[in-house]
Motif scaffolding. Structure first.
Motif, PDB file in Angstrom:
ATOM      1  N   PRO A  58      -2.549   7.064  13.091  1.00 45.78           N
ATOM      2  CA  PRO A  58      -1.172   6.970  12.606  1.00 45.78           C
ATOM      3  C   PRO A  58      -0.954   7.769  11.334  1.00 45.78           C
ATOM      4  CG  PRO A  58      -2.389   4.974  12.074  1.00 45.78           C
ATOM      5  CD  PRO A  58      -3.298   5.811  12.921  1.00 45.78           C
ATOM      6  N   GLU A  59       0.300   8.056  11.052  1.00 49.68           N
ATOM      7  CA  GLU A  59       0.656   8.761   9.823  1.00 49.68           C
ATOM      8  C   GLU A  59       0.224   7.951   8.615  1.00 49.68           C
ATOM      9  OE1 GLU A  59       4.656  10.572   7.607  1.00 49.68           O
ATOM     10  OE2 GLU A  59       4.777   9.731   9.636  1.00 49.68           O
ATOM     11  N   GLY A  60      -0.405   8.617   7.655  1.00 48.08           N
ATOM     12  CA  GLY A  60      -0.873   7.948   6.451  1.00 48.08           C
ATOM     13  C   GLY A  60      -2.344   7.592   6.483  1.00 48.08           C
ATOM     14  N   TRP A  61      -2.966   7.695   7.659  1.00 50.22           N
ATOM     15  CA  TRP A  61      -4.405   7.405   7.789  1.00 50.22           C
ATOM     16  C   TRP A  61      -5.210   8.514   7.114  1.00 50.22           C
ATOM     17  CZ3 TRP A  61      -6.745   3.490  11.009  1.00 50.22           C
ATOM     18  CH2 TRP A  61      -8.127   3.579  11.123  1.00 50.22           C
ATOM     19  N   GLN A  62      -6.129   8.144   6.247  1.00 51.40           N
ATOM     20  CA  GLN A  62      -7.046   9.115   5.646  1.00 51.40           C
ATOM     21  C   GLN A  62      -8.371   9.081   6.410  1.00 51.40           C
ATOM     22  OE1 GLN A  62      -7.459   9.511   1.287  1.00 51.40           O
ATOM     23  NE2 GLN A  62      -6.138   7.693   1.139  1.00 51.40           N
ATOM     24  N   GLU A  63      -8.702  10.164   7.047  1.00 52.88           N
ATOM     25  CA  GLU A  63      -9.973  10.192   7.769  1.00 52.88           C
ATOM     26  C   GLU A  63     -11.120  10.049   6.771  1.00 52.88           C
ATOM     27  OE1 GLU A  63     -10.605  12.596  11.200  1.00 52.88           O
ATOM     28  OE2 GLU A  63      -8.560  13.381  11.111  1.00 52.88           O
ATOM     29  N   GLN A  64     -12.084   9.180   7.113  1.00 51.49           N
ATOM     30  CA  GLN A  64     -13.247   8.879   6.279  1.00 51.49           C
ATOM     31  C   GLN A  64     -12.882   8.165   4.977  1.00 51.49           C
ATOM     32  OE1 GLN A  64     -16.137   9.571   7.779  1.00 51.49           O
ATOM     33  NE2 GLN A  64     -14.955  10.540   9.411  1.00 51.49           N
ATOM     34  N   ASN A  65     -11.622   7.735   4.834  1.00 51.60           N
ATOM     35  CA  ASN A  65     -11.254   7.089   3.568  1.00 51.60           C
ATOM     36  C   ASN A  65     -10.169   6.025   3.764  1.00 51.60           C
ATOM     37  OD1 ASN A  65     -11.816   6.847   0.775  1.00 51.60           O
ATOM     38  ND2 ASN A  65      -9.958   7.991   0.267  1.00 51.60           N
ATOM     39  N   THR A  66     -10.258   5.320   4.895  1.00 53.09           N
ATOM     40  CA  THR A  66      -9.326   4.225   5.174  1.00 53.09           C
ATOM     41  C   THR A  66     -10.119   2.924   5.297  1.00 53.09           C
ATOM     42  OG1 THR A  66      -7.632   5.592   6.237  1.00 53.09           O
ATOM     43  CG2 THR A  66      -7.727   3.280   6.898  1.00 53.09           C
ATOM     44  N   ILE A  67      -9.626   1.878   4.663  1.00 51.14           N
ATOM     45  CA  ILE A  67     -10.275   0.571   4.730  1.00 51.14           C
ATOM     46  C   ILE A  67      -9.409  -0.369   5.562  1.00 51.14           C
ATOM     47  CG2 ILE A  67      -9.262  -0.086   2.488  1.00 51.14           C
ATOM     48  CD1 ILE A  67     -11.736  -1.894   2.078  1.00 51.14           C
ATOM     49  N   GLY A  68     -10.012  -1.002   6.545  1.00 46.25           N
ATOM     50  CA  GLY A  68      -9.286  -1.956   7.369  1.00 46.25           C
ATOM     51  C   GLY A  68      -9.256  -3.328   6.729  1.00 46.25           C
ATOM     52  N   LEU A  69      -8.150  -4.048   6.916  1.00 50.77           N
ATOM     53  CA  LEU A  69      -8.043  -5.407   6.388  1.00 50.77           C
ATOM     54  C   LEU A  69      -7.419  -6.302   7.445  1.00 50.77           C
ATOM     55  CD1 LEU A  69      -7.064  -6.419   2.789  1.00 50.77           C
ATOM     56  CD2 LEU A  69      -6.479  -7.834   4.750  1.00 50.77           C
ATOM     57  N   ASN A  70      -8.168  -7.324   7.832  1.00 45.18           N
ATOM     58  CA  ASN A  70      -7.696  -8.326   8.796  1.00 45.18           C
ATOM     59  C   ASN A  70      -7.678  -9.687   8.112  1.00 45.18           C
ATOM     60  OD1 ASN A  70      -9.190 -10.572  10.705  1.00 45.18           O
ATOM     61  ND2 ASN A  70      -7.440  -9.617  11.705  1.00 45.18           N
ATOM     62  N   PHE A  71      -6.600 -10.430   8.336  1.00 47.33           N
ATOM     63  CA  PHE A  71      -6.497 -11.776   7.786  1.00 47.33           C
ATOM     64  C   PHE A  71      -5.841 -12.657   8.835  1.00 47.33           C
ATOM     65  CE2 PHE A  71      -4.780 -14.904   4.571  1.00 47.33           C
ATOM     66  CZ  PHE A  71      -6.027 -15.331   4.135  1.00 47.33           C
ATOM     67  N   SER A  72      -6.165 -13.946   8.820  1.00 55.35           N
ATOM     68  CA  SER A  72      -5.662 -14.814   9.885  1.00 55.35           C
ATOM     69  C   SER A  72      -4.930 -16.021   9.329  1.00 55.35           C
ATOM     70  CB  SER A  72      -6.822 -15.290  10.770  1.00 55.35           C
ATOM     71  OG  SER A  72      -7.503 -16.377  10.192  1.00 55.35           O
ATOM     72  N   PRO A  73      -3.915 -16.492  10.043  1.00 52.78           N
ATOM     73  CA  PRO A  73      -3.232 -17.718   9.631  1.00 52.78           C
ATOM     74  C   PRO A  73      -4.168 -18.921   9.575  1.00 52.78           C
ATOM     75  CG  PRO A  73      -1.956 -16.554  11.302  1.00 52.78           C
ATOM     76  CD  PRO A  73      -3.290 -15.873  11.222  1.00 52.78           C
ATOM     77  N   LEU A  74      -5.190 -18.947  10.435  1.00 55.66           N
ATOM     78  CA  LEU A  74      -6.136 -20.067  10.430  1.00 55.66           C
ATOM     79  C   LEU A  74      -6.855 -20.172   9.093  1.00 55.66           C
ATOM     80  CD1 LEU A  74      -7.897 -20.077  13.922  1.00 55.66           C
ATOM     81  CD2 LEU A  74      -6.226 -21.712  13.031  1.00 55.66           C
ATOM     82  N   VAL A  75      -7.326 -19.040   8.586  1.00 53.11           N
ATOM     83  CA  VAL A  75      -8.021 -19.036   7.299  1.00 53.11           C
ATOM     84  C   VAL A  75      -7.044 -19.382   6.177  1.00 53.11           C
ATOM     85  CG1 VAL A  75      -9.192 -17.554   5.625  1.00 53.11           C
ATOM     86  CG2 VAL A  75      -9.856 -17.469   8.035  1.00 53.11           C
ATOM     87  N   TRP A  76      -5.851 -18.830   6.235  1.00 61.07           N
ATOM     88  CA  TRP A  76      -4.854 -19.107   5.200  1.00 61.07           C
ATOM     89  C   TRP A  76      -4.511 -20.593   5.152  1.00 61.07           C
ATOM     90  CZ3 TRP A  76       0.541 -20.299   6.087  1.00 61.07           C
ATOM     91  CH2 TRP A  76       1.274 -20.437   4.894  1.00 61.07           C
ATOM     92  N   LYS A  77      -4.393 -21.231   6.322  1.00 61.31           N
ATOM     93  CA  LYS A  77      -4.068 -22.661   6.355  1.00 61.31           C
ATOM     94  C   LYS A  77      -5.200 -23.510   5.775  1.00 61.31           C
ATOM     95  CE  LYS A  77      -0.945 -22.276  10.290  1.00 61.31           C
ATOM     96  NZ  LYS A  77      -0.783 -22.451  11.751  1.00 61.31           N
ATOM     97  N   ARG A  78      -6.431 -23.045   5.933  1.00 60.30           N
ATOM     98  CA  ARG A  78      -7.579 -23.800   5.411  1.00 60.30           C
ATOM     99  C   ARG A  78      -7.734 -23.628   3.896  1.00 60.30           C
ATOM    100  NH1 ARG A  78     -12.788 -22.211   8.410  1.00 60.30           N
ATOM    101  NH2 ARG A  78     -13.625 -23.870   7.089  1.00 60.30           N
ATOM    102  N   ASN A  79      -7.195 -22.526   3.371  1.00 61.12           N
ATOM    103  CA  ASN A  79      -7.268 -22.291   1.922  1.00 61.12           C
ATOM    104  C   ASN A  79      -5.998 -21.564   1.503  1.00 61.12           C
ATOM    105  OD1 ASN A  79      -7.736 -21.428  -0.701  1.00 61.12           O
ATOM    106  ND2 ASN A  79      -9.896 -20.969  -0.362  1.00 61.12           N
ATOM    107  N   LYS A  80      -5.014 -22.333   1.072  1.00 67.48           N
ATOM    108  CA  LYS A  80      -3.700 -21.776   0.754  1.00 67.48           C
ATOM    109  C   LYS A  80      -3.751 -20.771  -0.394  1.00 67.48           C
ATOM    110  CE  LYS A  80      -0.863 -23.935   3.617  1.00 67.48           C
ATOM    111  NZ  LYS A  80       0.082 -23.250   4.519  1.00 67.48           N
ATOM    112  N   GLN A  81      -4.716 -20.913  -1.296  1.00 63.09           N
ATOM    113  CA  GLN A  81      -4.822 -19.994  -2.428  1.00 63.09           C
ATOM    114  C   GLN A  81      -5.390 -18.629  -2.029  1.00 63.09           C
ATOM    115  OE1 GLN A  81      -5.800 -23.424  -2.848  1.00 63.09           O
ATOM    116  NE2 GLN A  81      -3.696 -23.596  -3.586  1.00 63.09           N
ATOM    117  N   SER A  82      -5.910 -18.532  -0.809  1.00 64.23           N
ATOM    118  CA  SER A  82      -6.527 -17.276  -0.378  1.00 64.23           C
ATOM    119  C   SER A  82      -5.499 -16.144  -0.280  1.00 64.23           C
ATOM    120  CB  SER A  82      -7.230 -17.464   0.971  1.00 64.23           C
ATOM    121  OG  SER A  82      -6.307 -17.844   1.983  1.00 64.23           O
TER     122      SER A  82
END
Length: 389
Positions: A197-221
């Motif tokens: 996609p536009e804006g992707w830096q090859e060899q310099n992009t970090i992926g970030l995944n987060f889930s509602p399940l984890v957020w519900k278990r720790n609201k401060q996260s």
């Protein structure tokens, strides 16, 4: 050999999809002439998985009032406090297909982590009553998840295949000698690379995944993760790619990641991947990332298996065990409490960045063995079926 995979909730959870896709492939590669059938609670979500011989609707059915099944179940519950008849009736779509196969794989690797599973226990009993082989496929179970009822059910299995060492050792300690150590089949999942996609830096992009399940278990996260994003944007020149992996109603990664995207899109250094990609396509993107931070186990497996240094958020026994099997320690795996501590989050992120080359080299050395252990699961089933013969 005819195999039925059951306890599958559908492929809107891309981790479940990854298990089905990879399991089907390794079974067919390792067991000549095998037929694989999928009992799915949401078969419409599995249509794209082409290597299966059949997908059928196995969604539980509620008992209609005043039917024979309803009366029988009501009597058993009221008189004997016994739900088994009603549960078997509700799971009839799965149970009626047991006679058509040789071996039944309970594939919900996490199912035994979430309290009692009385409906699954009834299916398991029926598999054994009908003289078929019963296998728990690629499971993770914490000692805290065990109960007397669950242990009795596990004792019915002809083979229990644990996908990491922590579960395997616990099962042996509980006397479950039919347990074997393997690896998650998703380590073998193929990737499909789409246009970046536009804006992707090859060899310099970090992926970030987060889930509602984890957020519900720790609201401060949530706020701690916001601070970590600020830290990444202010101390590096990397692009952040928000990466969903489960798109279920009420448990949708895309919704919570969209909040982060809207908050940071003004920086010009964040993108969000679509919510309609399949497991192979998500893996294709993850494989081209420089780093990955993730809460969903199979998103992190997609990263590990393509040699991407990875930090895990809100661990469970499976993520702890998988990291231990890969690195010899629970490396870069943060507990549910630690993910609300921004100092720990920053420190672990900096550790991942500073040890980038070493982590990649370790993954390159370890992943081939993990894939072999994934295939070994099929060998154990083949041995089981030969022993029967």
């Amino acid at each position: 050999m005819k195999v039925m995979m059951f306890a599958h909730g559908g492929s809107l959870n891309r981790g479940c999809e990854a298990i089905v896709r990879s399991s089907t492939n390794i079974i067919k590669k390792r067991s000549q002439g095998a037929k694989v059938y999928l009992a799915s609670w949401k078969p419409e979500t599995d249509k794209e998985i082409q290597n299966l011989d059949e997908v059928f609707d196995a969604s539980p059915e509620s008992l209609k009032k005043y039917t024979k099944e309803w009366f029988m179940s009501s009597i058993q519950v009221k008189v004997f406090k016994d739900e088994s008849y009603g549960l078997r009736a509700m799971e009839g779509k799965t149970i009626e297909r047991i006679n058509d196969v040789d071996v039944c794989l309970s594939i919900g690797g996490d199912n035994y982590c979430y309290g009692e599973q009385p409906a699954l226990y009834e299916i398991d009993k029926m598999v054994k009553r009908k003289g078929k082989k019963l296998v728990l496929w690629g499971c993770s179970i914490g000692e805290e998840d065990m109960s007397e009822q669950k242990l009795r059910d596990l004792q019915n299995f002809d083979l229990i295949l644990a996908r990491e060492t922590l579960t395997y050792k616990m099962l042996l300690e509980k006397g479950l000698r039919k347990s074997k150590l393997v690896a998650d089949p998703a380590f073998t999942l193929a990737k499909e690379e789409l246009v970046l996609p536009e804006g992707w830096q090859e060899q310099n992009t970090i992926g970030l995944n987060f889930s509602p399940l984890v957020w519900k278990r720790n609201k401060q996260s949530y706020s701690a993760l916001s601070e970590l994003i600020n830290h990444i944007l202010s101390t590096t020149d990397m692009t952040i790619a928000f990466t969903p992996h489960v798109i279920l109603e009420g448990n949708n990664d895309y919704e919570i990641l969209s909040d982060f995207y809207e908050k940071y899109k003004h920086t010009g250094r964040v993108i969000i991947l679509p919510d309609h990609l399949n497991a192979m396509q998500y893996k294709g993107y993850i494989s081209r990332m420089r780093f990955f931070i993730g809460a969903r186990t199979h998103a992190t497996i997609a990263a590990y298996s393509t040699f991407v240094p990875t930090m895990v958020l809100g661990y469970s026994v499976k993520s702890r065990g998988i990291a231990k099997d890969l690195f010899g320690e629970e490396k870069l795996v943060l507990s549910i409490n630690e993910i609300s501590n921004i100092d720990i989050m920053k420190r672990k992120f900096e550790e991942m960045v500073s040890e980038e080359k070493e982590i990649k080299h370790r993954l390159e050395a370890a992943i081939p063995s993990m894939k072999q252990m994934s295939y070994r699961a099929v060998d154990y089933i083949n041995e089981l079926m030969l022993a029967r013969g």
